[in-house]
Scaffold this motif. Structure first.
Motif, mmCIF file in Angstrom:
data_model
loop_
_atom_site.group_PDB
_atom_site.id
_atom_site.type_symbol
_atom_site.label_atom_id
_atom_site.label_comp_id
_atom_site.label_asym_id
_atom_site.label_seq_id
_atom_site.Cartn_x
_atom_site.Cartn_y
_atom_site.Cartn_z
ATOM 1 N N LYS A 42 6.201 8.529 2.601
ATOM 2 C CA LYS A 42 5.464 9.675 2.066
ATOM 3 C C LYS A 42 4.508 10.199 3.133
ATOM 4 C CE LYS A 42 2.786 11.200 -1.830
ATOM 5 N NZ LYS A 42 2.303 10.948 -3.159
ATOM 6 N N ARG A 43 4.677 11.446 3.513
ATOM 7 C CA ARG A 43 3.855 12.021 4.579
ATOM 8 C C ARG A 43 2.816 13.026 4.086
ATOM 9 N NH1 ARG A 43 4.850 11.024 9.679
ATOM 10 N NH2 ARG A 43 6.717 9.886 10.208
ATOM 11 N N ASP A 44 2.733 13.250 2.797
ATOM 12 C CA ASP A 44 1.828 14.286 2.307
ATOM 13 C C ASP A 44 0.676 13.739 1.468
ATOM 14 O OD1 ASP A 44 3.419 13.488 0.213
ATOM 15 O OD2 ASP A 44 3.824 15.511 -0.518
ATOM 16 N N VAL A 64 -4.753 10.312 1.118
ATOM 17 C CA VAL A 64 -5.331 9.070 1.633
ATOM 18 C C VAL A 64 -4.244 8.005 1.658
ATOM 19 C CG1 VAL A 64 -7.065 7.269 1.228
ATOM 20 C CG2 VAL A 64 -7.602 9.638 0.671
ATOM 21 N N TYR A 65 -4.238 7.181 2.709
ATOM 22 C CA TYR A 65 -3.297 6.079 2.836
ATOM 23 C C TYR A 65 -4.050 4.756 2.783
ATOM 24 C CZ TYR A 65 0.083 9.533 4.384
ATOM 25 O OH TYR A 65 0.924 10.613 4.448
ATOM 26 N N GLY A 66 -3.439 3.741 2.191
ATOM 27 C CA GLY A 66 -3.974 2.385 2.200
ATOM 28 C C GLY A 66 -3.236 1.577 3.245
ATOM 29 N N ILE A 67 -3.902 1.229 4.328
ATOM 30 C CA ILE A 67 -3.279 0.479 5.426
ATOM 31 C C ILE A 67 -3.616 -0.999 5.264
ATOM 32 C CG2 ILE A 67 -3.142 0.179 7.922
ATOM 33 C CD1 ILE A 67 -4.008 3.121 8.193
ATOM 34 N N VAL A 68 -2.586 -1.828 5.270
ATOM 35 C CA VAL A 68 -2.767 -3.265 5.095
ATOM 36 C C VAL A 68 -2.183 -3.985 6.299
ATOM 37 C CG1 VAL A 68 -2.320 -5.253 3.622
ATOM 38 C CG2 VAL A 68 -2.593 -2.981 2.600
ATOM 39 N N LEU A 69 -2.998 -4.786 6.965
ATOM 40 C CA LEU A 69 -2.540 -5.592 8.092
ATOM 41 C C LEU A 69 -1.922 -6.877 7.545
ATOM 42 C CD1 LEU A 69 -5.633 -5.216 10.454
ATOM 43 C CD2 LEU A 69 -3.513 -3.899 10.472
ATOM 44 N N ASP A 70 -0.621 -6.992 7.647
ATOM 45 C CA ASP A 70 0.112 -8.160 7.150
ATOM 46 C C ASP A 70 1.099 -8.567 8.244
ATOM 47 O OD1 ASP A 70 1.181 -10.152 5.541
ATOM 48 O OD2 ASP A 70 2.455 -8.768 4.409
ATOM 49 N N ALA A 71 0.567 -9.039 9.352
ATOM 50 C CA ALA A 71 1.350 -9.264 10.564
ATOM 51 C C ALA A 71 2.619 -10.069 10.333
ATOM 52 C CB ALA A 71 0.483 -9.948 11.622
ATOM 53 N N ARG A 110 5.080 -2.866 -5.527
ATOM 54 C CA ARG A 110 4.526 -1.524 -5.771
ATOM 55 C C ARG A 110 4.542 -0.742 -4.468
ATOM 56 N NH1 ARG A 110 -1.634 -2.908 -7.170
ATOM 57 N NH2 ARG A 110 -1.628 -0.717 -7.688
ATOM 58 N N SER A 111 4.369 0.572 -4.548
ATOM 59 C CA SER A 111 4.361 1.397 -3.342
ATOM 60 C C SER A 111 3.009 2.051 -3.086
ATOM 61 C CB SER A 111 5.429 2.488 -3.442
ATOM 62 O OG SER A 111 5.143 3.340 -4.529
ATOM 63 N N ASP A 112 2.065 1.905 -4.022
ATOM 64 C CA ASP A 112 0.743 2.495 -3.819
ATOM 65 C C ASP A 112 -0.329 1.626 -4.459
ATOM 66 O OD1 ASP A 112 -0.260 3.742 -6.580
ATOM 67 O OD2 ASP A 112 1.901 4.062 -6.445
ATOM 68 N N ILE A 113 -1.557 1.875 -4.050
ATOM 69 C CA ILE A 113 -2.727 1.220 -4.625
ATOM 70 C C ILE A 113 -3.651 2.328 -5.085
ATOM 71 C CG2 ILE A 113 -4.713 -0.288 -4.227
ATOM 72 C CD1 ILE A 113 -3.026 -1.607 -1.963
ATOM 73 N N GLY A 114 -3.817 2.465 -6.369
ATOM 74 C CA GLY A 114 -4.675 3.513 -6.907
ATOM 75 C C GLY A 114 -4.231 4.912 -6.520
ATOM 76 N N GLY A 115 -2.932 5.096 -6.334
ATOM 77 C CA GLY A 115 -2.400 6.397 -5.935
ATOM 78 C C GLY A 115 -2.301 6.599 -4.438
ATOM 79 N N ARG A 120 11.143 -1.368 1.771
ATOM 80 C CA ARG A 120 11.802 -0.055 1.654
ATOM 81 C C ARG A 120 12.286 0.202 0.238
ATOM 82 N NH1 ARG A 120 14.815 1.973 6.971
ATOM 83 N NH2 ARG A 120 13.246 1.383 8.484
ATOM 84 N N ALA A 121 12.809 -0.817 -0.412
ATOM 85 C CA ALA A 121 13.292 -0.655 -1.781
ATOM 86 C C ALA A 121 12.156 -0.271 -2.728
ATOM 87 C CB ALA A 121 13.970 -1.942 -2.254
ATOM 88 N N GLU A 122 10.951 -0.741 -2.435
ATOM 89 C CA GLU A 122 9.790 -0.431 -3.273
ATOM 90 C C GLU A 122 9.147 0.898 -2.899
ATOM 91 O OE1 GLU A 122 7.357 -3.841 -2.597
ATOM 92 O OE2 GLU A 122 8.404 -5.011 -4.114
ATOM 93 N N GLY A 123 9.493 1.434 -1.743
ATOM 94 C CA GLY A 123 8.869 2.671 -1.287
ATOM 95 C C GLY A 123 7.587 2.447 -0.519
ATOM 96 N N ALA A 124 7.266 1.182 -0.201
ATOM 97 C CA ALA A 124 6.103 0.901 0.633
ATOM 98 C C ALA A 124 6.479 1.230 2.071
ATOM 99 C CB ALA A 124 5.677 -0.558 0.514
ATOM 100 N N MET A 125 5.550 1.777 2.831
ATOM 101 C CA MET A 125 5.816 2.142 4.219
ATOM 102 C C MET A 125 5.541 0.948 5.112
ATOM 103 S SD MET A 125 4.124 5.887 4.152
ATOM 104 C CE MET A 125 2.935 5.727 2.840
#
Length: 160
Positions: free
Chosen positions: A78-80, A83-90, A98-103, A123-128
């Motif tokens: 999703k590019r539009d 706000v994005y939620g960035i999670v460092l999960d090395a 889920r694919s979002d947190i609070g939208g 990818r199946a969940e739509g998480a980037m």
């Protein structure tokens, strides 16, 4: 374009880092943390693996082989978003469910060592997701790639 980083943090002297555990209750404290977070108008917020895990809805992904090999390049679903939620999960330890947190769409910053099966589940969940040898390099790439004309303002949400 270099990101602007805003360090917006909450610390705890009694170990009650999750807001639902804090006293006085949120209803009485006025939800100050979230109100200030919204007023800072960041384009993204950033958390680490431990805090990110608190938002996950699964304990793990099924143990199965991936149907293909995935490139270790950014995969932005999703590019539009505002706000994005960035999670460092090395190491890819979080199973999102889920694919979002609070939208806010989740952008998971991984390293190249994460198995293809984990990337397939994201990818199946739509998480980037994306991965490189270095999570810091990957975070800089994400900040560069977010669709904005201004420098990205990343709010580092930290529960110390």
């Amino acid at each position: 374009m270099k990101p602007h980083v805003i360090c917006h943090m909450v610390s705890s002297v009694d170990g009650r880092t999750w807001q639902s555990r804090q006293r006085p209750a949120r209803e009485k404290s006025g939800n100050l943390f979230e109100t200030l977070h919204d007023q800072l108008e960041g384009d993204a917020w950033l958390v680490g693996r431990v805090t990110g895990r608190e938002f996950a809805k699964k304990d793990s992904y099924p143990a199965k082989a991936a149907s293909q090999t995935y490139p270790r390049t950014p995969w932005i679903a999703k590019r539009d978003a505002a706000v994005y939620g960035i999670v460092l999960d090395a190491q890819g330890k979080i199973a999102w469910g889920r694919s979002d947190i609070g939208g806010d769409p989740i952008v998971v910053v991984l390293t190249e060592q994460v198995p293809d099966a984990h990337l397939e589940a994201l990818r199946a969940e739509g998480a980037m997701a994306s991965g490189s040898r270095n999570a810091a390099d990957e975070l800089r790439r994400h900040a560069r790639d977010l669709p904005t004309t201004e420098p990205v303002r990343i709010g580092c949400v930290n529960w110390c």
